[in-house]
Scaffold this motif. Structure first.
Motif, PDB file in Angstrom:
ATOM      1  N   ARG A 102       0.821  -1.213   0.000  1.00 35.21           N
ATOM      2  CA  ARG A 102       0.000   0.000   0.000  1.00 35.21           C
ATOM      3  C   ARG A 102       0.859   1.270   0.000  1.00 35.21           C
ATOM      4  NH1 ARG A 102      -3.194  -3.483   3.431  1.00 35.21           N
ATOM      5  NH2 ARG A 102      -5.085  -3.990   2.314  1.00 35.21           N
ATOM      6  N   ARG A 103       2.112   1.134   0.395  1.00 35.56           N
ATOM      7  CA  ARG A 103       3.034   2.269   0.297  1.00 35.56           C
ATOM      8  C   ARG A 103       3.369   2.441  -1.178  1.00 35.56           C
ATOM      9  NH1 ARG A 103       7.334  -0.050   4.452  1.00 35.56           N
ATOM     10  NH2 ARG A 103       5.885  -0.506   6.129  1.00 35.56           N
ATOM     11  N   TYR A 104       3.312   3.642  -1.634  1.00 40.06           N
ATOM     12  CA  TYR A 104       3.480   3.910  -3.067  1.00 40.06           C
ATOM     13  C   TYR A 104       4.763   3.299  -3.629  1.00 40.06           C
ATOM     14  CZ  TYR A 104       3.593   6.238  -7.529  1.00 40.06           C
ATOM     15  OH  TYR A 104       3.641   6.473  -8.864  1.00 40.06           O
ATOM     16  N   ARG A 106       6.307   0.734  -2.964  1.00 34.98           N
ATOM     17  CA  ARG A 106       6.342  -0.739  -2.993  1.00 34.98           C
ATOM     18  C   ARG A 106       5.254  -1.337  -3.876  1.00 34.98           C
ATOM     19  NH1 ARG A 106       9.804  -3.505   0.287  1.00 34.98           N
ATOM     20  NH2 ARG A 106       9.572  -4.877  -1.489  1.00 34.98           N
TER      21      ARG A 106
END
Length: 150
Positions: A102-104, A106
């Motif tokens: 969910r981290r951009y 990744r």
């Protein structure tokens, strides 16, 4: 609209992820045999947890066992296991990967970098909980592949 059955999703994943990073470590553990002793089994799963975390370059989720039902807590990045069970661990480790994805920076983590299929894990689902179909199918796919490859 009816979602894709888990069995069909697992079969589809075999065509996309049969060589995913998790195959060799899981196959190695299954080849050695998951220990019968519960503490030894937990230690084997914890070792697999470290190996998979290194391969996917993610922080190692804490594993807590014998406290509550098997689940993943995104806020604390903790995997709870009712018992030291490989299938439950893989299911919840996949939720860990989803959480990190969910981290951009990744994006594509759960599709092994294949951006063309990035939404596949989250489309045509049976379960309302986002990522549940993917987590079930991914763990099933891994166990199917690892139990049938020589």
């Amino acid at each position: 609209m009816r979602g894709m059955e888990i069995r069909d999703r697992a079969d589809l994943y075999k065509s996309y992820f049969s060589d995913c990073k998790a195959v060799e470590p899981v196959k190695s553990l299954l080849h050695k045999g998951v220990p019968v002793d519960k503490l030894d089994a937990l230690e084997a799963i914890r070792a697999l947890n470290t190996e998979l975390s290194d391969l996917y370059m993610v922080e190692i989720p804490v594993i807590t066992c014998w406290v509550r039902d098997s689940n993943y807590v995104p806020e604390t990045r903790e995997i709870y296991l009712t018992e030291p069970d490989l299938k439950d661990f893989l299911h919840n480790f996949r939720h860990h990967l989803q959480n990190i994805e969910r981290r951009y920076e990744r994006r594509g983590l759960t599709t092994e970098g294949n951006q063309e299929i990035a939404q596949m894990p989250y489309k045509d689902c049976l379960y309302k909980l986002r990522g549940e179909d993917d987590a079930i199918a991914w763990s099933k796919m891994l166990l199917d592949i690892c139990n049938h490859k020589s």
